[in-house]
Design a protein around this motif. Sequence first.
Motif, PDB file in Angstrom:
ATOM      1  N   LEU A 120       0.825  -1.206   0.000  1.00  0.00           N
ATOM      2  CA  LEU A 120       0.000   0.000   0.000  1.00  0.00           C
ATOM      3  C   LEU A 120       0.862   1.260   0.000  1.00  0.00           C
ATOM      4  O   LEU A 120       0.549   2.237  -0.687  1.00  0.00           O
ATOM      5  N   THR A 121       1.940   1.245   0.760  1.00  0.00           N
ATOM      6  CA  THR A 121       2.845   2.390   0.792  1.00  0.00           C
ATOM      7  C   THR A 121       3.477   2.614  -0.579  1.00  0.00           C
ATOM      8  O   THR A 121       3.540   3.744  -1.080  1.00  0.00           O
ATOM      9  N   ASP A 122       3.915   1.541  -1.216  1.00  0.00           N
ATOM     10  CA  ASP A 122       4.492   1.644  -2.566  1.00  0.00           C
ATOM     11  C   ASP A 122       3.451   2.147  -3.567  1.00  0.00           C
ATOM     12  O   ASP A 122       3.743   3.000  -4.415  1.00  0.00           O
ATOM     13  N   LEU A 123       2.226   1.628  -3.470  1.00  0.00           N
ATOM     14  CA  LEU A 123       1.149   2.055  -4.361  1.00  0.00           C
ATOM     15  C   LEU A 123       0.845   3.537  -4.166  1.00  0.00           C
ATOM     16  O   LEU A 123       0.620   4.267  -5.135  1.00  0.00           O
ATOM     17  N   MET A 124       0.868   4.003  -2.926  1.00  0.00           N
ATOM     18  CA  MET A 124       0.611   5.418  -2.663  1.00  0.00           C
ATOM     19  C   MET A 124       1.693   6.293  -3.290  1.00  0.00           C
ATOM     20  O   MET A 124       1.398   7.339  -3.861  1.00  0.00           O
ATOM     21  N   ARG A 125       2.934   5.875  -3.204  1.00  0.00           N
ATOM     22  CA  ARG A 125       4.012   6.653  -3.832  1.00  0.00           C
ATOM     23  C   ARG A 125       3.786   6.775  -5.339  1.00  0.00           C
ATOM     24  O   ARG A 125       3.977   7.839  -5.928  1.00  0.00           O
ATOM     25  N   ILE A 126       3.373   5.679  -5.953  1.00  0.00           N
ATOM     26  CA  ILE A 126       3.078   5.696  -7.390  1.00  0.00           C
ATOM     27  C   ILE A 126       1.907   6.638  -7.674  1.00  0.00           C
ATOM     28  O   ILE A 126       1.950   7.431  -8.615  1.00  0.00           O
ATOM     29  N   ALA A 127       0.845   6.560  -6.855  1.00  0.00           N
ATOM     30  CA  ALA A 127      -0.340   7.406  -7.049  1.00  0.00           C
ATOM     31  C   ALA A 127       0.012   8.888  -6.930  1.00  0.00           C
ATOM     32  O   ALA A 127      -0.446   9.706  -7.735  1.00  0.00           O
ATOM     33  N   GLN A 128       0.825   9.237  -5.943  1.00  0.00           N
ATOM     34  CA  GLN A 128       1.227  10.635  -5.774  1.00  0.00           C
ATOM     35  C   GLN A 128       2.043  11.131  -6.972  1.00  0.00           C
ATOM     36  O   GLN A 128       1.803  12.229  -7.475  1.00  0.00           O
ATOM     37  N   LYS A 129       2.988  10.328  -7.416  1.00  0.00           N
ATOM     38  CA  LYS A 129       3.805  10.726  -8.570  1.00  0.00           C
ATOM     39  C   LYS A 129       2.944  10.882  -9.818  1.00  0.00           C
ATOM     40  O   LYS A 129       3.106  11.823 -10.591  1.00  0.00           O
ATOM     41  N   ARG A 130       2.018   9.948  -9.995  1.00  0.00           N
ATOM     42  CA  ARG A 130       1.125  10.007 -11.160  1.00  0.00           C
ATOM     43  C   ARG A 130       0.220  11.237 -11.092  1.00  0.00           C
ATOM     44  O   ARG A 130       0.005  11.919 -12.091  1.00  0.00           O
ATOM     45  N   TYR A 131      -0.298  11.531  -9.908  1.00  0.00           N
ATOM     46  CA  TYR A 131      -1.145  12.710  -9.721  1.00  0.00           C
ATOM     47  C   TYR A 131      -0.376  13.968 -10.103  1.00  0.00           C
ATOM     48  O   TYR A 131      -0.878  14.807 -10.844  1.00  0.00           O
ATOM     49  N   SER A 132       0.853  14.095  -9.606  1.00  0.00           N
ATOM     50  CA  SER A 132       1.636  15.294  -9.907  1.00  0.00           C
ATOM     51  C   SER A 132       1.969  15.388 -11.400  1.00  0.00           C
ATOM     52  O   SER A 132       1.998  16.481 -11.960  1.00  0.00           O
ATOM     53  N   HIS A 133       2.182  14.243 -12.032  1.00  0.00           N
ATOM     54  CA  HIS A 133       2.462  14.237 -13.473  1.00  0.00           C
ATOM     55  C   HIS A 133       1.225  14.670 -14.263  1.00  0.00           C
ATOM     56  O   HIS A 133       1.314  15.527 -15.156  1.00  0.00           O
ATOM     57  N   ILE A 134       0.074  14.102 -13.940  1.00  0.00           N
ATOM     58  CA  ILE A 134      -1.171  14.428 -14.655  1.00  0.00           C
ATOM     59  C   ILE A 134      -1.531  15.902 -14.499  1.00  0.00           C
ATOM     60  O   ILE A 134      -1.977  16.546 -15.443  1.00  0.00           O
ATOM     61  N   HIS A 135      -1.335  16.446 -13.304  1.00  0.00           N
ATOM     62  CA  HIS A 135      -1.726  17.820 -13.017  1.00  0.00           C
ATOM     63  C   HIS A 135      -0.574  18.822 -13.163  1.00  0.00           C
ATOM     64  O   HIS A 135      -0.730  19.985 -12.826  1.00  0.00           O
ATOM     65  N   ALA A 136       0.574  18.342 -13.660  1.00  0.00           N
ATOM     66  CA  ALA A 136       1.736  19.185 -13.946  1.00  0.00           C
ATOM     67  C   ALA A 136       2.083  20.111 -12.780  1.00  0.00           C
ATOM     68  O   ALA A 136       2.134  21.325 -12.914  1.00  0.00           O
ATOM     69  N   CYS A 137       2.308  19.512 -11.623  1.00  0.00           N
ATOM     70  CA  CYS A 137       2.670  20.298 -10.455  1.00  0.00           C
ATOM     71  C   CYS A 137       3.790  19.606  -9.678  1.00  0.00           C
ATOM     72  O   CYS A 137       4.003  18.416  -9.814  1.00  0.00           O
ATOM     73  N   ALA A 138       4.471  20.401  -8.871  1.00  0.00           N
ATOM     74  CA  ALA A 138       5.551  19.857  -8.038  1.00  0.00           C
ATOM     75  C   ALA A 138       4.938  19.162  -6.834  1.00  0.00           C
ATOM     76  O   ALA A 138       4.044  19.680  -6.186  1.00  0.00           O
ATOM     77  N   LEU A 139       5.428  17.974  -6.544  1.00  0.00           N
ATOM     78  CA  LEU A 139       4.921  17.179  -5.434  1.00  0.00           C
ATOM     79  C   LEU A 139       5.712  17.490  -4.176  1.00  0.00           C
ATOM     80  O   LEU A 139       6.933  17.445  -4.174  1.00  0.00           O
ATOM     81  N   ASN A 140       5.009  17.834  -3.111  1.00  0.00           N
ATOM     82  CA  ASN A 140       5.627  18.118  -1.816  1.00  0.00           C
ATOM     83  C   ASN A 140       4.923  17.317  -0.747  1.00  0.00           C
ATOM     84  O   ASN A 140       3.928  17.761  -0.186  1.00  0.00           O
ATOM     85  N   PRO A 141       5.411  16.082  -0.424  1.00  0.00           N
ATOM     86  CA  PRO A 141       4.779  15.283   0.623  1.00  0.00           C
ATOM     87  C   PRO A 141       4.858  15.992   1.979  1.00  0.00           C
ATOM     88  O   PRO A 141       5.781  16.742   2.232  1.00  0.00           O
ATOM     89  N   ARG A 142       3.883  15.719   2.843  1.00  0.00           N
ATOM     90  CA  ARG A 142       3.859  16.320   4.179  1.00  0.00           C
ATOM     91  C   ARG A 142       4.157  15.284   5.200  1.00  0.00           C
ATOM     92  O   ARG A 142       3.926  14.191   5.177  1.00  0.00           O
TER      93      ARG A 142
END
Length: 69
Positions: A47-69
Amino acid sequence: MAAYLTDGLLAEQPYRVSAKFTCGGTERMIDIYLTQVAKGRDAMKDLTDLMRIAQKRYSHIHACALNPR
């Protein structure tokens, strides 16, 4: 946050992971729920690995810089 819940209202989908992050200055949150995982799998790691993929994909689709909290 990753959790395995065995009782209460959330027990129907006991495997859960959530992530709050900013994407281009906007706060976002992704939740992933599973009812079961394959025998022998490490559900929390998967699940942790899947979340990392989801976050990266989200930032790619929405063309924004990803900043985890």
